[in-house]
Design an enzyme around this catalytic site. Structure first.
Site, short mmCIF file in Angstrom:
data_model
loop_
_atom_site.label_atom_id
_atom_site.label_comp_id
_atom_site.label_asym_id
_atom_site.label_seq_id
_atom_site.Cartn_x
_atom_site.Cartn_y
_atom_site.Cartn_z
CD GLU A 75 -1.43 -2.13 2.27
OE1 GLU A 75 -0.23 -2.42 2.25
OE2 GLU A 75 -2.25 -2.67 3.02
CG ASP A 119 -1.89 -3.52 5.82
OD1 ASP A 119 -0.70 -3.89 5.78
OD2 ASP A 119 -2.24 -2.34 6.01
CG ASP A 151 -6.88 -4.63 7.26
OD1 ASP A 151 -6.76 -4.61 6.01
OD2 ASP A 151 -6.55 -3.69 7.99
CD GLU A 193 -10.44 0.03 3.61
OE1 GLU A 193 -10.71 0.80 2.67
OE2 GLU A 193 -11.30 -0.41 4.39
CE1 TYR A 237 -1.97 -3.31 9.08
CE2 TYR A 237 -3.69 -4.73 9.96
CZ TYR A 237 -3.30 -3.70 9.13
OH TYR A 237 -4.22 -3.07 8.34
NE ARG A 284 -5.84 1.09 10.18
CZ ARG A 284 -4.88 1.58 9.41
NH1 ARG A 284 -4.05 0.74 8.80
NH2 ARG A 284 -4.74 2.87 9.24
CG HIS A 312 -3.77 -14.49 12.61
ND1 HIS A 312 -5.13 -14.65 12.60
CD2 HIS A 312 -3.35 -14.80 11.37
CE1 HIS A 312 -5.53 -15.06 11.40
NE2 HIS A 312 -4.46 -15.15 10.64
#
Length: 934
Positions: free
Chosen positions: A10, A96, A98, A100, A323, A325, A370
């Site tokens: 990203e 990522d 997730d 998004e 990470y 988030r 995780h």
């Protein structure tokens, strides 16, 4: 010769870090976030505007199919990615893990249409070991996560585009409604309502300084708890209406002072009547989740949620933390061992329990990372190793994360709480010596015999008043032991209303009721602050009166949509879609058109009926005083028997809603009229000069003598609304044909109450002619403008340092200003920070101070620094991110020009989105969506 393997992430910072761990056969590039989004409906092709796509750019009649386009600012990025893909023999999508990130990967597939093998590469920390493991353990794209993100995006579009227009018509232009921001705003407003309804109660108490008679130096403090068997009231014994609980006695000042005096009398027997001891065990807090990190950073570091997340993002992308988030509190085996090893080496083997601690959370979300947020790697770098390597804000946050992680694997703290009951016999006030009162006191203290995890870290608390008992040691005492009184104080107190939310406590409340998710908390708070619903005051979030109107309208006409349970249920539904347990189309159909459990947004909109805007924007303060929200802000209105129109008074900008008591409202209404002062007559025109306090600030103007006298005697009209009297409108229309009187705003250093005629005339005669440029012959003037004081020579301008220079600068000083480059001297002086070259433009990045506040620039792109972030918090990674976001928005489009239309249809099957059929033609660039809820 085999081609390279293309890896897409990203952000440029993430790309730079990952590239260090991959060999020369890999090329790493950044998409700089999303490359596509829903097109604005006004930019749809003409033939689609009248169809079912026309209202939302989402085809509600055909399975809620979205209409995506590549953002104008991302076309260059997409071109670069396509070019790189031509020379690649494999594509790794490393966004990522997730919702998004999964959606970004899916959009990349739809736009790039790769003809080479595609692998989904995921990791939760950017270390060499983690990247190598991820490269060897790729997977397929998770279409359920994509569905969940797309459903959220469509849901927000439907909600915002249906509800926001109602707010525009009935409350005010430019407002917006989002399902999550509305719930957050309601929480803040509900708390202010509690404060408005709160009734303070007063009570008195006694504290005594005591010491054993045998050891006068061992003083300790005790608090009065009972008098003649009755428990003495504290603040917790009163409800919000100021009513005292039954069976509790509230001392008044007279009784408290009399009791204190009686205790000071010679010979009063005071002794220990009881000793209690209770063992105490404290366990360490779990490692950080996104929510708890934001809460703790707000408490301990005074970071806003936005600063916390941008700082954490930089730490993650540069390989320092995992990470950021996540709602998981678990640690990997390697991380657990790393934490235990560091605790053992730094604090001693006795501080590490025999078995590793295992934490479990409540979340069932499959889309989140995780692990909890922790230092990256199998061996943690200590904060001491990174001092000077990280920016100040990054170091503070890393230090916090490191301490919390290490402490989470340390042993419990052990200790005990000791309490001492003390009895004193005193003479009753006003009675004979034979009548005695029994005053009972309690002293307590907490002693830790084994510090355990507290050596590394202790969790903060939102409510300072709920802090634990003072960790002060009590002297060794025995039951029946006599005590000496050193001092006694009677002190009055008042109950306090519920505390306003801080960012930390609001995030905690949102998490507890299930509204929002880890990745959205920062955006929620930023949104309600940026849109003026909430104003930060110190650490507290204070709702504006406009928020009361918005919440009142939503509660009365969109009841289901702002219920906390309903909003939380939607989050659970999105989680089920993410886990593949719910179909997105069926869910969206039920939400929009209704089902057995919900009547549907469309049905609500179609059956709103008449909404009384005046009532929605009114709050009765007293029987005759009403607070109204007008076009120019809140004001008070009261009927005036001597005038045709009600008397109106603007509210002070710094007056919080709970401070507008009936008494304060009456004080504002009855205050003498100020603001309209006749200063005198202009000798040149014969007109009277009047100083006024207007909607946009204080100013001076000229008027005919008769009109000026009327203005000076009339009450000012404040907060004019659409309901203004018709006679006033007619009067304004009649005056429209008359020459417009000269007006001039007062400088910031001036006041309506003190300005004199001479100063007013100088303002009205602006711009001031400073002189003539001897070379060009152009006249140089000094004047005040929208962005401050400045000099003008022909079409050339230069900013002045302040408004007072308009009158003080001479021709020599003006020529010196124009001799400097237009921006060179000023901008060079305002370079607040300098960084390395931007990875996109290749030019150095600087932080400067501009007309609109501090901003980041690389010489080509300027990005304003958000108000909620300080210049000190901006580091290289955040600067790169701001510039990337600005480029992604693209240049502002002029409304008169019509761009060529385009169509990009993304059709997906529920089985595999990587093989979805997509039709793409050239499209109009969408502007950033105006109605996002998060």
């Amino acid at each position: 010769m085999p081609g390279k393997k293309l890896v897409i992430v990203e952000s440029p910072a993430k790309a730079k870090t990952i590239a260090q761990y991959l060999g020369d056969e890999y090329e790493v590039q950044a998409s700089v976030g999303h490359i596509r989004d829903l097109i604005e409906p006004k930019n749809l092709p003409a033939e689609l505007k009248k169809g079912s796509l026309g209202k939302f750019s989402v085809d509600v009649d055909n399975d809620f199919e979205p209409y995506y386009v590549v953002s104008e600012g991302k076309k260059q990025t997409v071109t670069a990615l396509k070019k790189a893909l031509k020379d690649a023999d494999e594509l790794y999508l490393a966004t990522d893990e997730d919702r998004e990130g999964e959606a970004i990967a899916w959009h990349l597939l739809q736009v790039l249409k790769p003809k080479v093998p595609v692998k989904r590469m995921v990791f939760h920390e950017i270390t060499k070991e983690a990247i190598e493991r991820a490269r060897e353990a790729t997977r397929e794209l998770n279409t359920s996560l994509v569905d969940a993100q797309e459903t959220r995006r469509i849901l927000d579009r439907l909600y915002g585009f249906e509800v926001s227009p109602v707010l525009w018509r009935k409350v005010g232009p430019g407002l917006s409604a989002g399902r999550v921001q509305s719930a957050a705003t309601r929480l803040v407003v509900d708390r202010e309502r509690e404060r408005l309804a709160f009734v303070a109660a007063s009570y008195w108490g006694l504290t005594a300084q005591l010491a054993p008679q045998a050891s006068a130096g061992s003083k300790f403090t005790a608090r009065l708890t009972r008098l003649d068997g009755e428990r003495i009231a504290t603040g917790a014994d009163f409800d919000d209406k100021g009513v005292l609980k039954q069976g509790v006695r509230a001392l008044d000042e007279t009784t408290a002072e009399a009791l204190a005096a009686a205790l000071r009398a010679p010979g009063v027997p005071i002794s220990v009547s009881g000793l209690r001891r209770k063992d105490l065990t404290r366990r360490p807090a779990a490692p950080f989740t996104t929510s708890t990190l934001q809460q703790e950073a707000a408490r301990k570091l005074r970071f806003t949620s936005r600063i916390t997340m941008s700082t954490a993002q930089a730490l993650y992308e540069n390989g320092y933390i995992t990470y950021m988030r996540t709602d998981s509190v678990s640690l990997s085996k390697q991380a657990t061992e790393a934490a235990r090893n560091q605790a053992r080496s730094l604090y001693g083997a006795e501080t590490v329990p025999e078995k590793p601690r295992v934490y479990t959370g409540k979340s069932k979300n499959a889309q989140e990372a995780h692990e909890a947020i922790r230092p990256a790697g199998d061996t943690f770098r200590t904060p001491a190793e990174l001092r000077g390597v990280l920016s100040p804000d990054q170091w503070k946050l890393y230090d916090l994360i490191w301490k919390r992680t290490v402490a989470s694997q340390m042993a419990d703290a052990k200790g005990f709480t000791a309490s001492v009951d003390i009895t004193a016999e005193v003479a009753q006030a006003g009675a004979d010596a034979s009548k005695r009162s029994i005053a009972e006191f309690v002293a307590s203290g907490t002693v830790f015999t084994f510090m355990g995890f507290k050596l590394a870290y202790e969790e903060g608390n939102d409510d300072e008043q709920s802090a634990d008992a003072t960790e002060a040691k009590l002297p060794q005492l025995a039951e029946g032991e006599a005590l000496a009184l050193d001092a006694v104080e009677a002190k009055g107190s008042e109950t306090r209303p519920p505390a306003r939310y801080t960012e930390a406590s609001l995030i905690k409340a949102l998490e507890e009721i299930g509204v929002g998710r880890p990745s959205t908390y920062s955006a929620i708070i930023s949104t309600i602050v940026d849109r003026g619903y909430v104003v930060p005051r110190g650490g507290a979030l204070v709702p504006g009166w406009i928020a009361f109107s918005v919440v009142r309208l939503l509660e009365e006409y969109f009841g289901d949509l702002v219920q906390y349970d309903f909003t939380a249920a939607m989050e659970e539904d999105l989680d089920r879609i993410a886990r593949g347990e719910e179909d997105r189309v069926d869910w969206l159909r039920g939400f929009y058109f209704g089902n057995d459990d919900h009547r549907g947004l469309r049905t609500v909109i179609d059956n709103l009926g008449e909404i009384d805007a005046r009532e929605v924007n009114s709050t009765h303060i007293t029987d005759d005083i009403v607070l109204r929200i007008g076009r120019y802000g809140p004001y008070l209105e009261v009927a005036d028997a001597e005038a045709e129109t009600p008397r109106r008074v603007n509210l002070p900008q710094d007056l919080a809603p709970d401070e507008l008591t009936p008494e304060k409202a009456r004080e504002l209404i009855e205050a003498p009229v100020t603001g309209d002062r006749v200063l005198g007559i202009d000798p040149e025109t014969g007109k009277q000069i009047v100083a006024k306090d207007g909607r946009f600030g204080p100013y001076v103007t000229e008027a005919e003598a008769e009109a000026a006298e009327e203005a000076a005697s009339a009450s000012p009209t404040a907060g004019e609304t659409d309901a203004a009297s018709e006679s006033a409108k007619k009067g304004r229309r009649k005056k429209a044909a008359a020459p417009k009187p000269r007006t001039a705003s007062l400088f910031k250093s001036m006041s309506v109450d003190t300005i004199d005629l001479e100063t007013a005339l100088r303002l009205l005669r602006l711009p001031r002619v400073v002189g003539t440029d001897p070379e060009s012959g152009d006249e140089i003037t000094a004047q005040n403008g929208r962005y401050g004081a400045y000099l003008k020579k022909g079409t050339d301008t230069r900013s002045l340092d302040d408004e007072d220079q308009i009158f003080s600068i001479d021709l020599e000083g003006a020529l010196e200003r124009f001799a400097q480059p237009k921006y060179g001297a000023r901008r060079a002086a305002s370079a607040l920070k300098e960084f390395d070259a931007d990875p996109v433009s290749g030019k150095p990045i600087k932080v400067r101070d501009g007309r609109f506040g501090p901003y980041v620039t690389d010489g080509e792109t300027n990005a304003t620094i958000p108000k909620s972030e300080s210049v000190d918090s901006i580091d290289f990674d955040r600067a790169v991110q701001l510039l990337a976001e600005k480029r992604a928005k693209g240049p502002a489009k002029k409304p008169a020009k019509k761009a060529a239309a385009s169509k990009t249809t993304a059709k997906k099957t529920t089985a595999k989105k990587t093989t979805a059929k997509t039709t793409t033609t050239k499209a109009a660039a969408p502007k950033s969506a105006a109605k996002k809820s998060e």
